[in-house]
Motif scaffolding. Structure first.
Motif: not given
Length: 295
Positions: A155-175
């Motif tokens: 029951c452990e979860i590792i947080i290693s990335g997120q979804i971000v929006r930079v300016d008006a660009k589409p959201p994307h995954f980043t580590e």
């Protein structure tokens, strides 16, 4: 000439370009906030004074967000002062009395209403609420969570990335996360993992999206606001579920270092600063306990 540069140009063309340590999402958020909220955004740096800062703070009602942004402004103007763009930092020696930094937490009754309604009517938001309430995850971290980072046995979860929006660009995954400490491992109650598995709708991301394979963070923001309105609850941010998580842990006497680690704060002092009001309560309880034992 340096001294004739506008705040807007200095921010994007000088400060951001020289601050390689700032994440692109942080730069984007700062730029968006300042552009939309500062009356002196297009004013020349040399002519911005303490009155401009105080007027802006008064307009923002000295909220925690304005307190935080004032700290950012201090470093921006200090950078400008160091590099001879201005003679004096208008934020220097400016004492800002901020409101409760942790925002408004949700009560147990409110949490029960939110979870009950979202489970029946919008399971994507329901799962997001569970991750925020039981793990203190940020909105972007929730959207970027992958099944490969979920250990269903421990029951452990590792947080290693997120979804971000930079300016008006589409959201994307980043580590690239907010801080290095944001890369962390959190253990969840078994029922939370069971709920995630039961409602699984994507083979890669824990919560699948609509337009993208991942869930857009903006969906959480707008849907959460809509749910609060529907339930007749006071408007608060989705981020306040994270604060609610931390507040409950503090009130239950959980070790401060562990809370800080679970939240992914870069420094323990950040946790203490945000939740000072809760620590003060604990101090009072400690005094009462000591007095009761020794007398």
């Amino acid at each position: 000439m340096k001294k004739l540069i506008k705040f807007s140009d200095f921010l994007t063309d000088v400060y951001f370009k020289n601050r390689k340590d700032l994440a692109e999402t942080t730069k984007s958020n700062l730029h968006s906030y300042f552009k939309n909220r500062l009356d002196f955004y297009n004013k020349r740096m040399l002519f911005i004074n303490k009155k401009d800062i105080l007027t802006w703070l008064e307009k923002e009602n000295n909220s925690y967000n304005s307190h935080r942004m004032n700290n950012n402004l201090y470093y921006i103007f200090e950078f400008a002062k160091t590099h001879k763009y201005i003679f004096k930092n208008p934020c220097e020696k400016l004492k800002v009395k901020a409101s409760n930094k942790a925002g408004k937490i949700f009560t147990k009754v409110e949490i029960e209403k939110i979870l009950s309604y979202t489970k029946q009517n919008c399971d994507k938001l329901y799962r997001a609420c569970l991750l925020a309430l039981y793990g203190g995850l940020r909105r972007a971290e929730i959207c970027g969570l992958k099944w490969s980072e979920v250990n269903t046995k421990s029951c452990e979860i590792i947080i290693s990335g997120q979804i971000v929006r930079v300016d008006a660009k589409p959201p994307h995954f980043t580590e690239i996360l907010k801080t290095e400490s944001s890369h962390r491992k959190i253990q969840f109650p078994k029922f939370v993992i069971d709920e995630l598995l039961l409602l699984k709708d994507n083979d890669v991301y824990v919560i699948g999206g609509f337009k993208y394979s991942f869930l857009d963070p903006m969906y959480i923001t707008t849907k959460f606001r809509w749910v609060l309105d529907w339930l007749g609850l006071e408007h608060r941010r989705f981020h306040d579920l994270r604060h609610t998580n931390a507040s409950i842990l503090f009130e239950q006497g959980v070790n401060q270092k562990l809370i800080s680690t679970r939240l992914g704060h870069a420094k323990m002092s950040t946790t203490i600063d945000v939740y000072t009001h809760l620590l003060n309560v604990q101090q009072e309880e400690a005094n009462i306990a000591l007095q009761k034992y020794l007398q």
